[in-house]
Design a protein around this motif. Sequence first.
Motif, PDB file in Angstrom:
ATOM      1  N   GLN A 172      39.514  23.104 -19.173  1.00 35.57           N
ATOM      2  CA  GLN A 172      40.161  23.512 -18.301  1.00 35.57           C
ATOM      3  C   GLN A 172      42.068  22.358 -18.585  1.00 35.57           C
ATOM      4  N   MET A 173      41.314  21.276 -18.958  1.00 36.77           N
ATOM      5  CA  MET A 173      42.517  20.413 -19.402  1.00 36.77           C
ATOM      6  C   MET A 173      43.554  21.124 -20.789  1.00 36.77           C
ATOM      7  N   LEU A 174      42.848  21.313 -21.647  1.00 39.01           N
ATOM      8  CA  LEU A 174      43.561  22.309 -22.934  1.00 39.01           C
ATOM      9  C   LEU A 174      44.054  23.270 -22.002  1.00 39.01           C
ATOM     10  N   ALA A 175      43.708  24.225 -21.435  1.00 35.85           N
ATOM     11  CA  ALA A 175      44.424  25.274 -20.378  1.00 35.85           C
ATOM     12  C   ALA A 175      45.691  24.441 -19.938  1.00 35.85           C
ATOM     13  N   ILE A 176      45.550  23.613 -19.376  1.00 34.16           N
ATOM     14  CA  ILE A 176      46.600  23.221 -18.115  1.00 34.16           C
ATOM     15  C   ILE A 176      48.347  22.646 -19.602  1.00 34.16           C
ATOM     16  N   GLY A 177      47.641  21.944 -20.360  1.00 32.84           N
ATOM     17  CA  GLY A 177      47.989  21.344 -21.671  1.00 32.84           C
ATOM     18  C   GLY A 177      48.885  22.618 -22.767  1.00 32.84           C
ATOM     19  N   ARG A 178      47.533  23.294 -22.546  1.00 34.78           N
ATOM     20  CA  ARG A 178      48.453  24.617 -23.309  1.00 34.78           C
ATOM     21  C   ARG A 178      49.841  25.461 -22.379  1.00 34.78           C
ATOM     22  N   ALA A 179      49.602  25.274 -20.799  1.00 32.47           N
ATOM     23  CA  ALA A 179      50.861  25.468 -20.398  1.00 32.47           C
ATOM     24  C   ALA A 179      51.960  24.644 -20.788  1.00 32.47           C
ATOM     25  N   PHE A 180      51.653  23.873 -20.483  1.00 28.93           N
ATOM     26  CA  PHE A 180      52.622  22.564 -20.599  1.00 28.93           C
ATOM     27  C   PHE A 180      53.280  22.316 -21.665  1.00 28.93           C
ATOM     28  N   MET A 181      53.273  22.779 -23.174  1.00 33.52           N
ATOM     29  CA  MET A 181      53.873  23.001 -23.777  1.00 33.52           C
ATOM     30  C   MET A 181      54.696  24.141 -23.982  1.00 33.52           C
ATOM     31  N   SER A 182      54.552  25.209 -23.588  1.00 28.17           N
ATOM     32  CA  SER A 182      55.336  26.108 -22.821  1.00 28.17           C
ATOM     33  C   SER A 182      56.897  25.409 -22.153  1.00 28.17           C
ATOM     34  N   ASP A 183      56.311  24.057 -21.597  1.00 31.62           N
ATOM     35  CA  ASP A 183      57.835  23.556 -21.377  1.00 31.62           C
ATOM     36  C   ASP A 183      58.443  24.368 -19.684  1.00 31.62           C
ATOM     37  N   PRO A 184      56.909  23.789 -18.840  1.00 26.74           N
ATOM     38  CA  PRO A 184      57.608  24.351 -17.191  1.00 26.74           C
ATOM     39  C   PRO A 184      58.883  24.446 -16.648  1.00 26.74           C
ATOM     40  N   LYS A 185      59.547  25.380 -16.072  1.00 24.58           N
ATOM     41  CA  LYS A 185      60.447  24.265 -15.044  1.00 24.58           C
ATOM     42  C   LYS A 185      59.383  24.638 -13.443  1.00 24.58           C
ATOM     43  N   LEU A 186      58.771  25.556 -13.399  1.00 30.67           N
ATOM     44  CA  LEU A 186      57.915  25.821 -12.764  1.00 30.67           C
ATOM     45  C   LEU A 186      56.301  26.329 -13.536  1.00 30.67           C
ATOM     46  N   LEU A 187      55.181  25.429 -13.291  1.00 32.91           N
ATOM     47  CA  LEU A 187      54.050  25.496 -13.166  1.00 32.91           C
ATOM     48  C   LEU A 187      52.946  26.068 -12.207  1.00 32.91           C
ATOM     49  N   CYS A 188      52.536  27.113 -12.800  1.00 31.29           N
ATOM     50  CA  CYS A 188      51.602  28.035 -11.449  1.00 31.29           C
ATOM     51  C   CYS A 188      50.058  28.192 -11.850  1.00 31.29           C
ATOM     52  N   ILE A 189      49.019  27.264 -11.321  1.00 26.66           N
ATOM     53  CA  ILE A 189      48.412  26.796 -12.365  1.00 26.66           C
ATOM     54  C   ILE A 189      46.749  28.098 -11.275  1.00 26.66           C
ATOM     55  N   ASP A 190      46.163  28.654 -11.653  1.00 27.44           N
ATOM     56  CA  ASP A 190      45.314  29.601 -10.981  1.00 27.44           C
ATOM     57  C   ASP A 190      43.670  28.713 -11.015  1.00 27.44           C
ATOM     58  N   GLU A 191      43.380  28.473  -9.744  1.00 24.98           N
ATOM     59  CA  GLU A 191      41.997  28.351  -9.455  1.00 24.98           C
ATOM     60  C   GLU A 191      41.206  26.625 -10.712  1.00 24.98           C
ATOM     61  N   PRO A 192      42.425  26.357 -10.949  1.00 24.48           N
ATOM     62  CA  PRO A 192      42.127  25.038 -12.051  1.00 24.48           C
ATOM     63  C   PRO A 192      39.994  24.317 -11.758  1.00 24.48           C
ATOM     64  N   SER A 193      39.910  24.354 -10.603  1.00 23.77           N
ATOM     65  CA  SER A 193      38.785  23.735 -10.343  1.00 23.77           C
ATOM     66  C   SER A 193      37.463  24.384 -10.025  1.00 23.77           C
ATOM     67  N   THR A 194      37.270  25.566 -10.467  1.00 27.48           N
ATOM     68  CA  THR A 194      36.564  26.786 -10.111  1.00 27.48           C
ATOM     69  C   THR A 194      35.683  26.204 -11.532  1.00 27.48           C
TER      70      THR A 194
END
Lengths: 249, 287
Positions: free
Chosen positions: A156-178
């Motif tokens: 999950q950390m990796l997935a968020i980190g990977r999304a962060f690498m795309s340089d987001p203005k708006l970061l949408c995160i889908d059910e990170p705690s599941t």
Amino acid sequence: MLLEIAHLTVRYEKAVLINDLNLYVDTGELVSLVGPNGAGKSTTLRAISGLVAWEREIKRRSAGSEIVLEGTVTFNGERIDQIPAHEIVQRGLVLCPERRRPFREMTVLENLLAGAYLQKDRQKCRETLDKVYDLFPLLRHRSHQIAGTLSGGEQQMLAIGRAFMSDPKLLCIDEPSTGLAPLIRQEVFEKISEISRLGITILLVEQEVSVIFKMASRNYVLSSGKILAQGTGQQLLADEVLRKTYLGL
Amino acid sequence: MNIIITGLITGSMLALLAISFSLIFGVARIVNIAHTAFYMVAAYCIFSLTGKFGLNPVAGMMIAVVVVTVLGLLAYKFLIDPIREHEAAVLIATIALAMIFQEAVMLIFTGDYRTVSALIEGYFIVTGVKVFYQQVLTFGVVLVILGILWVLLMKTKLGLAIRSTAEDREVANLMGMNDSRLAMITMGISVALAGFTGAVLAPLTVLSPYMWMEPLIMMMAVVVLGGLGSIKGSFVAAYILGFTEALVVFMIPKGAFLKGSVALSIMILVLLLRPEGLFGISFEEER
């Protein structure tokens, strides 16, 4: 307004997943989208990030079931509902998908670099990578480990980190705690707050209402593809019916 | 010694074919039955370029690879791409494509067996066995190409995008990778490799319009043995089958008639014992 969704409707064959949905997110906010299973939370994120349109194109080509997507999505003053998914990322709307979905056969570093695919500037890419490593020190230690061998929380950390690498203005995160243990969940939520404090706008889909209501500046409650209520956590929890019926608290 | 040489050559050829076949399957889920037909077209290209037009063999090879790549991209654009999401249709269309190539070659070159002269003549003798320079050259060139392919896939941004798309097309889109464009590029690479295999192998084999069928079956066996979509698996399995084939041919009397069946038996055995292949990953379909 950074993101504005107006009259969004998504239908798969005859099933209406999202029905005339309106919502907005302002710059700097952390907005949550909660609601029971099948309420259309994930579909909303998939629709704004272009995946529903992408899937529609595939279904159309394979003569499979029909997908209908209507309404407008405006991001940063520009309509993005007609733009293909891979160009939406470029504009800074990034989705960290449900069930994490790292590239399991690649290393952690390769996963992160894949996130920065559109970043042409190597120097900038390095800097973002350092930011991600500062945010998630464990990723730095595991940078050459194959992603499929990480634990759920690490993925999950990796997935968020990977999304962060795309340089987001708006970061949408889908059910990170599941599917994560309570302690790890706590950590994931802390990281999300940390990213929010960095000034990145976040639209979060979650089941864990009690935690989210404390974090988010505003919340939308979804049911059967419609917005049922919106407001701060306190406002929503004050509504007895809403709390019992839809939030399960 | 004979076994080793034949095994290495057959194995390398199968490795190139199987890896390039896996590549386009992985990225776009295209089962390209016409893959080895491109290999045949390349071999005939060289035959006509060097034989009829008297071109230098190396130049002939280059042109053959380019011609095949262009043919492949055209076939992709007009035949495969419109039906890309329809797996059965792609299967049928590529079988048809292979047939078209076969009949076209038949019309132009007739069904006679043809040979292409070696790039370098001569041989040296190791432990009493003739090793032709052409064999060594072919093997060397194949290894170099495999090396280049490895660098391309593992060390470049394009390679990263190809691998990402192969693993999860939807998520790759979320990273800004354009999956249809990547499919097109991968098709080009894949067909170029098939053409290249045909080009380097042409001097070692006999050309006929039906020469695509046998490697097709062997290639499929390699892909299944190695695990669908696994490039490392294809590589290892290619040499396993290459050596098996060589062993059967040299060790068993009249083994040449048996080589195909032994390879396919191995494939069936693997499918029974380990359906995902040696290095295969069981595919989790989305949703």
